[in-house]
Design an enzyme around this catalytic site. Sequence first.
Site, PDB file in Angstrom:
ATOM      1  N   ASP A  84      77.622  41.889  94.864  1.00 22.19           N
ATOM      2  CA  ASP A  84      77.619  42.508  93.421  1.00 22.19           C
ATOM      3  C   ASP A  84      77.155  44.126  93.737  1.00 22.19           C
ATOM      4  OD1 ASP A  84      77.495  42.920  90.734  1.00 22.19           O
ATOM      5  OD2 ASP A  84      75.252  42.741  90.856  1.00 22.19           O
ATOM      6  N   LEU A  85      77.206  45.125  92.621  1.00 21.96           N
ATOM      7  CA  LEU A  85      77.061  46.275  92.993  1.00 21.96           C
ATOM      8  C   LEU A  85      75.735  46.565  92.286  1.00 21.96           C
ATOM      9  CD1 LEU A  85      77.566  49.379  93.687  1.00 21.96           C
ATOM     10  CD2 LEU A  85      78.610  49.302  91.438  1.00 21.96           C
ATOM     11  N   ASP A  86      75.721  46.636  90.980  1.00 20.02           N
ATOM     12  CA  ASP A  86      74.564  47.188  89.996  1.00 20.02           C
ATOM     13  C   ASP A  86      73.479  45.990  90.015  1.00 20.02           C
ATOM     14  OD1 ASP A  86      75.757  49.275  88.680  1.00 20.02           O
ATOM     15  OD2 ASP A  86      77.131  47.788  87.574  1.00 20.02           O
ATOM     16  N   THR A 108      71.206  50.663  89.329  1.00 22.37           N
ATOM     17  CA  THR A 108      71.604  51.424  87.902  1.00 22.37           C
ATOM     18  C   THR A 108      71.357  50.815  86.614  1.00 22.37           C
ATOM     19  OG1 THR A 108      73.742  50.046  88.687  1.00 22.37           O
ATOM     20  CG2 THR A 108      73.828  52.359  89.173  1.00 22.37           C
ATOM     21  N   LYS A 132      73.047  42.375  82.119  1.00 23.19           N
ATOM     22  CA  LYS A 132      73.238  42.382  83.569  1.00 23.19           C
ATOM     23  C   LYS A 132      74.703  41.530  83.734  1.00 23.19           C
ATOM     24  CE  LYS A 132      68.762  42.645  85.985  1.00 23.19           C
ATOM     25  NZ  LYS A 132      68.145  42.065  86.878  1.00 23.19           N
ATOM     26  N   SER A 165      82.379  43.359  91.683  1.00 25.40           N
ATOM     27  CA  SER A 165      81.498  43.979  90.279  1.00 25.40           C
ATOM     28  C   SER A 165      82.264  43.752  89.005  1.00 25.40           C
ATOM     29  CB  SER A 165      80.976  45.355  90.812  1.00 25.40           C
ATOM     30  OG  SER A 165      80.435  45.916  89.665  1.00 25.40           O
ATOM     31  N   ALA A 166      81.530  43.655  87.899  1.00 17.19           N
ATOM     32  CA  ALA A 166      82.386  44.000  86.768  1.00 17.19           C
ATOM     33  C   ALA A 166      82.337  45.509  86.329  1.00 17.19           C
ATOM     34  CB  ALA A 166      81.271  43.535  85.499  1.00 17.19           C
ATOM     35  N   SER A 167      81.707  46.297  87.080  1.00 14.48           N
ATOM     36  CA  SER A 167      82.067  47.762  86.682  1.00 14.48           C
ATOM     37  C   SER A 167      83.101  48.502  86.870  1.00 14.48           C
ATOM     38  CB  SER A 167      80.774  48.515  87.563  1.00 14.48           C
ATOM     39  OG  SER A 167      80.937  49.611  87.158  1.00 14.48           O
ATOM     40  N   LYS A 168      83.583  49.105  85.960  1.00  7.96           N
ATOM     41  CA  LYS A 168      84.788  50.040  86.347  1.00  7.96           C
ATOM     42  C   LYS A 168      84.426  51.400  86.902  1.00  7.96           C
ATOM     43  CE  LYS A 168      87.508  48.092  82.290  1.00  7.96           C
ATOM     44  NZ  LYS A 168      87.825  48.340  81.278  1.00  7.96           N
ATOM     45  N   ASN A 169      83.350  51.485  87.259  1.00  5.59           N
ATOM     46  CA  ASN A 169      82.619  53.029  87.649  1.00  5.59           C
ATOM     47  C   ASN A 169      82.543  52.743  89.320  1.00  5.59           C
ATOM     48  OD1 ASN A 169      82.744  54.566  85.387  1.00  5.59           O
ATOM     49  ND2 ASN A 169      80.998  53.276  84.745  1.00  5.59           N
ATOM     50  N   LYS A 208      82.276  37.459  84.960  1.00  6.26           N
ATOM     51  CA  LYS A 208      81.230  36.369  85.346  1.00  6.26           C
ATOM     52  C   LYS A 208      80.490  35.816  84.105  1.00  6.26           C
ATOM     53  CE  LYS A 208      80.185  39.794  89.235  1.00  6.26           C
ATOM     54  NZ  LYS A 208      79.239  40.699  89.820  1.00  6.26           N
ATOM     55  N   GLU A 257      73.813  38.140  94.688  1.00 11.41           N
ATOM     56  CA  GLU A 257      73.906  38.553  93.335  1.00 11.41           C
ATOM     57  C   GLU A 257      72.487  38.847  92.542  1.00 11.41           C
ATOM     58  OE1 GLU A 257      75.151  38.987  90.185  1.00 11.41           O
ATOM     59  OE2 GLU A 257      77.333  38.874  90.695  1.00 11.41           O
ATOM     60  N   ASP A 258      72.310  39.595  91.706  1.00 12.07           N
ATOM     61  CA  ASP A 258      71.188  39.609  91.000  1.00 12.07           C
ATOM     62  C   ASP A 258      71.153  39.093  89.281  1.00 12.07           C
ATOM     63  OD1 ASP A 258      72.728  41.747  90.063  1.00 12.07           O
ATOM     64  OD2 ASP A 258      70.863  42.640  88.947  1.00 12.07           O
TER      65      ASP A 258
HETATM   66  C1  BG6 Z   1      77.770  45.309  85.808  1.00 13.65           C
HETATM   67  C2  BG6 Z   1      76.557  45.576  85.144  1.00 13.65           C
HETATM   68  O1  BG6 Z   1      77.741  45.490  87.271  1.00 13.65           O
HETATM   69  O2  BG6 Z   1      78.940  46.198  85.338  1.00 13.65           O
HETATM   70  C3  BG6 Z   1      76.608  45.683  83.643  1.00 13.65           C
HETATM   71  O3  BG6 Z   1      75.622  44.657  85.430  1.00 13.65           O
HETATM   72  C4  BG6 Z   1      77.505  46.620  83.212  1.00 13.65           C
HETATM   73  O4  BG6 Z   1      75.443  46.134  82.899  1.00 13.65           O
HETATM   74  C5  BG6 Z   1      79.014  46.001  83.815  1.00 13.65           C
HETATM   75  O5  BG6 Z   1      77.760  46.596  81.850  1.00 13.65           O
HETATM   76  C6  BG6 Z   1      80.113  47.063  83.548  1.00 13.65           C
HETATM   77  O6  BG6 Z   1      79.986  48.540  83.890  1.00 13.65           O
HETATM   78  P1  BG6 Z   1      80.884  49.638  83.712  1.00 13.65           P
HETATM   79  O7  BG6 Z   1      80.463  50.817  84.728  1.00 13.65           O
HETATM   80  O8  BG6 Z   1      82.080  49.533  83.780  1.00 13.65           O
HETATM   81  O9  BG6 Z   1      80.358  50.282  82.231  1.00 13.65           O
HETATM   82 MG    MG Z   2      74.217  42.900  89.114  1.00  8.25          MG
END
Ligand code: BG6
Ligand code: MG
Length: 219
Positions: A8-10, A16, A45, A114-118, A145, A169-170
């Site tokens: 996982d990333l964040d 972050t 999270k 990771s769920a993050s688009k960034n 998730k 994973e956190d």
């Molecule tokens: C997850 C974080 O990794 O990514 C969440 O734990 C976050 O807090 C999610 O909302 C989506 O991230 P992003 O960068 O696409 O807004």
């Molecule tokens: Mg995380």
Amino acid sequence: MLSACLFDLDGVLVDTARHHFAAWQRLAQERIGVTFTQQDNEQLKGLSRLESLNYILSKSDRNFSEEEKFQMMKDKNDWYLLLVAELTPEDALPGTTALLQSLKASGIKTGLGSASKNAPLIIEKLGIAHLLDVVIDGNIVSKSKPDPEVFIRGAEALNVSPSETIVFEDAVSGVAAAKTGGFSCVGIGQPDDLKQADFVVPDLSFITIALLNNKFFSH
Ligand code: BG6
Ligand code: MG
């Protein structure tokens, strides 16, 4: 045999959460008129951006149109990106770079789930993009998730099976995703919070390949 590790990333490779908190809090106060606390932030999270927004909107009595919601997510992300722009390799959490390097040196595959688009931007800023063989992120997955999709896709992309792959994973939802998918899972954080994890450490500096083999593959 240990063939791959999925991270996982964040909260695992980088802290972050404080930047997500600052950006969501600004949105909650300036645009929605509700309070947003650290405890609220904990609930987010692992959730996607839209799920996070819906959680905050549920604190308000007002109704918002789809256009307004889209604009809110854009504003929150713009504020978040201003903070993320300052990330450097020093912001990788303890043990991150060393573990990724030692996995690569040992021929063990690595991936991001990771769920993050960034995610692509952040791993670039941390200087670890070249140490990850695949990146499965919020731009690719359709189910959040605790659905195991993100890790299943990671294992498929690496051509390994879940039984020979360890997830780090956190988030409670992330640990659940890993276990549902048939992966071994190391929790990052507190054992009391991550009860479904096979074992829990404070950060990746506590992890060696010998430890992973001993815990998961010595029988
Ligand atoms: C997850 C974080 O990794 O990514 C969440 O734990 C976050 O807090 C999610 O909302 C989506 O991230 P992003 O960068 O696409 O807004
Ligand atoms: Mg995380």
